[in-house]
Design an enzyme around this catalytic site. Structure first.
Site, PDB file in Angstrom:
ATOM      1  N   THR A  48       0.627  -1.143   0.066  1.00  0.00           N
ATOM      2  CA  THR A  48       0.071  -0.102   0.055  1.00  0.00           C
ATOM      3  C   THR A  48       0.906   1.169   0.022  1.00  0.00           C
ATOM      4  O   THR A  48       2.355   1.168   0.325  1.00  0.00           O
ATOM      5  CB  THR A  48      -0.944   0.032   1.327  1.00  0.00           C
ATOM      6  OG1 THR A  48      -0.223  -0.018   2.331  1.00  0.00           O
ATOM      7  CG2 THR A  48      -1.796  -1.290   1.300  1.00  0.00           C
ATOM      8  N   ASP A  49       0.207   2.324  -0.321  1.00  0.00           N
ATOM      9  CA  ASP A  49       0.737   3.583  -0.314  1.00  0.00           C
ATOM     10  C   ASP A  49       0.568   3.968   1.149  1.00  0.00           C
ATOM     11  O   ASP A  49       0.161   3.289   2.231  1.00  0.00           O
ATOM     12  CB  ASP A  49       0.229   4.763  -1.279  1.00  0.00           C
ATOM     13  CG  ASP A  49      -1.201   4.883  -0.988  1.00  0.00           C
ATOM     14  OD1 ASP A  49      -1.912   4.573  -0.058  1.00  0.00           O
ATOM     15  OD2 ASP A  49      -1.693   5.365  -2.073  1.00  0.00           O
ATOM     16  N   ALA A  50       0.982   5.455   1.526  1.00  0.00           N
ATOM     17  CA  ALA A  50       0.639   6.019   2.624  1.00  0.00           C
ATOM     18  C   ALA A  50      -0.685   6.196   3.263  1.00  0.00           C
ATOM     19  O   ALA A  50      -0.882   6.244   4.583  1.00  0.00           O
ATOM     20  CB  ALA A  50       1.421   7.593   2.706  1.00  0.00           C
TER      21      ALA A  50
END
Length: 181
Positions: A48-50
């Site tokens: 995932t991203d942030a």
């Protein structure tokens, strides 16, 4: 730090109700009795991203894992083919359409079906599902190449393995568009 919006749960789709395990080929339910390969996975933090949403390039990696698992299930030993110089599959094209985000903790199933199986190339359709939600779908064209990087025919046993997976028959040179045998 931003909060992730809550998701609503849906009833299990036909895909998740089958409870596939890695390496499962199950009937797709299509009228033509074609088969499909189901590859389940869980979304981890590093996917995932942030914001906790799966990074778009990871779908391509997941599709690759599912294709590799499909080959193993079909009895195709890519490692042995590499070692003995027979050749290997390489991706020629990838087209992905993103439809909905997957998020940290989700269970995703990658469903793979064969659209075309040729003597040198294969076209596969792959879809990422979370329950009844289609997350992404893609078409991947792979070709079989030798050590020299030039196209070559897939081993006959590999073509036969694909024939057991899908009713898609190898196309003959007479019926193949140029460059697609």
């Amino acid at each position: 730090m931003s909060a992730i919006a809550p998701r609503t749960m849906t009833s299990p789709s036909p895909l998740t109700s089958l409870a596939p395990v890695n390496g499962t080929i199950v009937p797709s339910g299509n009228e033509d009795a074609s088969g499909s390969h189901h590859y389940p996975l869980r979304v981890y933090y590093d996917d995932t991203d942030a914001g906790g949403v799966v990074y778009h390039a990871n779908y391509v990696a997941w599709f690759e894992r599912a294709r590799s698992d499909l080959l193993e299930v079909l009895g195709i030993d890519q490692s042995a083919a590499l070692e003995d110089g027979s050749g290997l599959y390489t991706v020629a094209e990838v087209h992905v359409r993103y439809l909905a985000p997957a998020r940290l903790g989700d269970t995703v199933i990658i469903v793979t079906t064969a659209q075309q199986v040729g003597k040198v190339r294969c076209t596969l359709h792959q879809t990422a599902w979370r329950g009844e939600t289609k997350l992404a779908e893609g078409v991947v064209k792979v070709g079989f190449i030798g050590r020299d990087g030039r196209p070559r025919r897939q081993p006959e046993a590999w073509q036969q393995a694909f024939a057991t997976f899908s009713p898609v028959h190898p196309i003959t040179p007479a019926s193949a568009p140029e460059g697609h045998e």
